[in-house]
Every structure is written in structure tokens, then in C-alpha cells.
Design an enzyme around this catalytic site. Structure first.
Site, PDB file in Angstrom:
ATOM      1  N   VAL A 148      27.257  28.622 -41.495  1.00 58.75           N
ATOM      2  CA  VAL A 148      27.489  27.548 -40.522  1.00 58.75           C
ATOM      3  C   VAL A 148      27.407  26.225 -41.276  1.00 58.75           C
ATOM      4  O   VAL A 148      26.335  25.710 -41.539  1.00 58.75           O
ATOM      5  CB  VAL A 148      26.463  27.595 -39.374  1.00 58.75           C
ATOM      6  CG1 VAL A 148      26.737  26.474 -38.377  1.00 58.75           C
ATOM      7  CG2 VAL A 148      26.519  28.941 -38.665  1.00 58.75           C
ATOM      8  N   HIS A 149      28.575  25.689 -41.654  1.00 62.61           N
ATOM      9  CA  HIS A 149      28.616  24.417 -42.367  1.00 62.61           C
ATOM     10  C   HIS A 149      29.013  23.301 -41.402  1.00 62.61           C
ATOM     11  O   HIS A 149      29.137  23.524 -40.200  1.00 62.61           O
ATOM     12  CB  HIS A 149      29.531  24.502 -43.593  1.00 62.61           C
ATOM     13  CG  HIS A 149      30.925  24.934 -43.275  1.00 62.61           C
ATOM     14  ND1 HIS A 149      31.927  24.043 -42.974  1.00 62.61           N
ATOM     15  CD2 HIS A 149      31.481  26.167 -43.186  1.00 62.61           C
ATOM     16  CE1 HIS A 149      33.045  24.712 -42.727  1.00 62.61           C
ATOM     17  NE2 HIS A 149      32.799  25.992 -42.837  1.00 62.61           N
ATOM     18  N   ALA A 150      29.201  22.103 -41.905  1.00 63.41           N
ATOM     19  CA  ALA A 150      29.332  20.909 -41.067  1.00 63.41           C
ATOM     20  C   ALA A 150      30.452  20.963 -40.026  1.00 63.41           C
ATOM     21  O   ALA A 150      30.232  20.612 -38.867  1.00 63.41           O
ATOM     22  CB  ALA A 150      29.501  19.675 -41.944  1.00 63.41           C
TER      23      ALA A 150
END
Length: 88
Positions: free
Chosen positions: A14-16
């Protein structure tokens, strides 16, 4: 309380970008919406909170909501997570 668990299958976790999309969806609901990972729970309406969890590929996360539209909130967040390619 409504809740649903999902396994994160995205290579980058879960990145930006997907985290921002999830925060935007959670913000549309009256209910308190949280994400739990590794024994920690944070408010899904806070991008800093979601990013602070550092959720990697292969992680099991639980989306929880409590309030008048809790079921709809969890379903919408799960749908957005799948749309963003985070998991199944």
C-alpha cells in the site's frame, strides 16, 4: 461493526497513490473507518495514518467501520482497494 479482511497482493504494497484513493473513499462516509495491520489500527480518513503502517505485499489487513453507514463504507473501501490492484 462491519469488517472485512483482505490480503495485499500488489508488489509495492500500500503505497501513496492507492492509499490516497482509499482515504478519499473512506472520507465520504459518516462512520468511523479504520484499517488494521500488524496489531495497529489507524483512521482511514488520515493519509498519514494509513502510510504510517507501511503495509507490504503479502500483508493481511482488516478494514473496519462503525456507524450509520458502516456496511457501505467497508464495501466501498474494499471495492476501491481491488480497483487499485491492492488485493483480492
Amino acid at each position: 461493526m462491519a469488517e472485512q479482511t483482505m490480503k495485499i497482493t500488489a508488489a509495492d504494497g500500500v503505497h501513496a497513490r492507492p492509499a490516497t484513493a482509499l482515504v478519499q473513499v473512506a472520507g465520504k462516509y459518516q462512520s468511523d473507518v479504520n484499517i488494521e495491520y500488524n496489531g495497529k489500527s489507524v483512521n482511514m480518513k488520515s493519509i498519514m495514518g494509513v502510510m504510517s503502517l507501511g503495509i507490504p505485499n503479502g500483508a493481511e489487513v482488516t478494514f473496519k467501520a462503525e456507524g450509520s453507514d458502516e456496511t457501505e463504507a467497508v464495501e466501498a473501501v474494499i471495492a476501491k482497494a481491488k480497483e487499485e490492484g491492492l488485493g483480492e
